[in-house]
Scaffold this motif. Structure first.
Motif, PDB file in Angstrom:
ATOM      1  N   LYS A   2      29.994 -20.410   2.753  1.00  0.00           N
ATOM      2  CA  LYS A   2      30.155 -21.198   3.662  1.00  0.00           C
ATOM      3  C   LYS A   2      31.183 -22.150   3.484  1.00  0.00           C
ATOM      4  O   LYS A   2      32.019 -22.726   4.284  1.00  0.00           O
ATOM      5  N   TYR A  39      37.732 -20.356   7.914  1.00  0.00           N
ATOM      6  CA  TYR A  39      37.504 -20.483   9.437  1.00  0.00           C
ATOM      7  C   TYR A  39      36.041 -20.955   9.885  1.00  0.00           C
ATOM      8  O   TYR A  39      35.135 -20.262   9.198  1.00  0.00           O
ATOM      9  N   GLU A  40      36.009 -21.826  10.675  1.00  0.00           N
ATOM     10  CA  GLU A  40      34.577 -22.446  11.070  1.00  0.00           C
ATOM     11  C   GLU A  40      34.015 -20.908  11.673  1.00  0.00           C
ATOM     12  O   GLU A  40      32.848 -20.926  11.576  1.00  0.00           O
ATOM     13  N   ARG A  41      34.816 -20.377  12.445  1.00  0.00           N
ATOM     14  CA  ARG A  41      34.065 -19.281  13.249  1.00  0.00           C
ATOM     15  C   ARG A  41      33.343 -18.127  12.214  1.00  0.00           C
ATOM     16  O   ARG A  41      32.209 -17.486  12.554  1.00  0.00           O
ATOM     17  N   VAL A  53      32.102 -18.957   9.217  1.00  0.00           N
ATOM     18  CA  VAL A  53      30.908 -19.965   8.988  1.00  0.00           C
ATOM     19  C   VAL A  53      29.740 -19.789  10.071  1.00  0.00           C
ATOM     20  O   VAL A  53      28.656 -19.600   9.666  1.00  0.00           O
ATOM     21  N   GLU A  54      29.981 -19.864  11.138  1.00  0.00           N
ATOM     22  CA  GLU A  54      29.179 -19.628  12.253  1.00  0.00           C
ATOM     23  C   GLU A  54      28.229 -18.385  12.158  1.00  0.00           C
ATOM     24  O   GLU A  54      27.074 -18.095  12.454  1.00  0.00           O
TER      25      GLU A  54
END
Length: 311
Positions: free
Chosen positions: A116, A121-123, A125-126
């Motif tokens: 994480k 990219y945060e996407r 991590v989601e």
């Protein structure tokens, strides 16, 4: 035009701890989850398996779907990516053949927490957050019951003989071959079919490609269903107890009952989602994901796929 892609959260257990695979892409100087664009004629599950193999050298079977990410690329085109969880078996890990390429410079296994923090990219991590929910619920390791409807068949009005002997049309034979890679993406090791010719002809290409024998039973045939001698519950309950992924090929009127029985055997689930999963077009199939460790925890996820014919 929207670009569609698919990938997977590849995982394995090492010393009792879950490890996640991330890839380092040299050209983009980033760290991401393995994924790639859908090619003509592919279904999303087929793409996910192919792309993971191409990028990491790992042969995988798909588990629970982990949803979708979407974003706008530098060229202003929208991109939508579908993900699945995919356990990497010890055999697959030992046989992996990764070699650095212009696209993927390296692969790295790491803890979920580190992944994480490392992903660019945060996407992504989601997606891992959704994966984390499976761990928290104790349902990470899964198997699937795949409810498959036979491919397109010669209409009864055009066939002079018993209904059970109606064969597939030319289009039906094409459909039976086209769905093989999509079915194989989920790694079914058992193949159960109605004794009707149209069902057997539908599963034969998969049987030959995957080297899995066809287990024929009249208990899920349309004739038995209509005359009251079917026993869908027996067939489904046996498959659920085995905790291994299996295909069950049957008929339009029988499939809703098959799906309902899977739900009951797994401890119950929402009726609306089960109704949709059993309402399949010819050569369509629904994948019902169940927990290996908590088989009575209900259906973890349901997804439905239809054949992609290239004209």
């Amino acid at each position: 035009m929207t670009v569609y892609a698919a990938g997977a959260v590849c995982w394995r257990v090492t010393n009792g701890k879950v490890r996640i695979l991330v890839i380092h892409r040299a050209q983009r100087n980033d760290v991401s989850l393995p994924k790639g664009k859908v090619e003509a004629g592919e279904t999303l599950p087929e793409t996910a398996v192919r792309e993971v193999l191409e990028e990491t050298g790992l042969a995988i079977d798909l588990g629970v779907p982990l949803g979708v990410t979407s974003y706008t690329m530098p060229n202003n085109r929208d991109k939508v990516v579908y993900y699945w969880a995919a356990e990497v078996s010890p055999e697959s890990f030992a046989a992996s053949s990764f070699e650095p390429s212009e696209e993927v410079a390296g692969c790295e296994w790491m803890s979920l927490r580190k992944a994480k923090k490392t992903l660019s990219y945060e996407r992504d991590v989601e997606v891992l957050e959704r994966f984390q929910l499976l761990i928290d619920q104790g349902v990470l390791r899964t198997f699937s019951i795949i409810a498959l409807r036979h491919a397109k068949t010669i209409p009864g009005s055009e066939f002079d003989g018993p209904d059970a002997l109606r064969p597939l049309t030319h289009r039906g034979r094409t459909e039976a071959n086209v769905i093989v890679p999509s079915l194989r993406a989920f790694g079914p090791s058992v193949l159960v079919s109605s004794t009707a010719r149209r069902c057997i002809e539908t599963v034969t290409p998969f049987s030959e490609a995957a080297e899995v024998r066809v287990r024929k039973t009249p208990l899920i045939s349309q004739d038995a269903f209509e005359d009251g001698t079917s026993d869908v519950r027996h067939v489904v309950a046996k498959r659920v107890r085995k905790l291994t992924s299996a295909i069950v090929c049957a008929h339009g009127p029988v499939l809703p009952e098959i799906v309902r029985e899977v739900g009951l055997a797994a401890g119950g689930t929402r009726q609306a989602s089960l109704s949709r999963a059993g309402d399949l077009p010819v050569a369509g199939f629904s994948v019902l994901h169940l927990s290996v460790d908590q088989p009575g925890s209900g259906i973890i996820a349901i997804e439905t796929h239809v054949p992609q014919l290239v004209s």
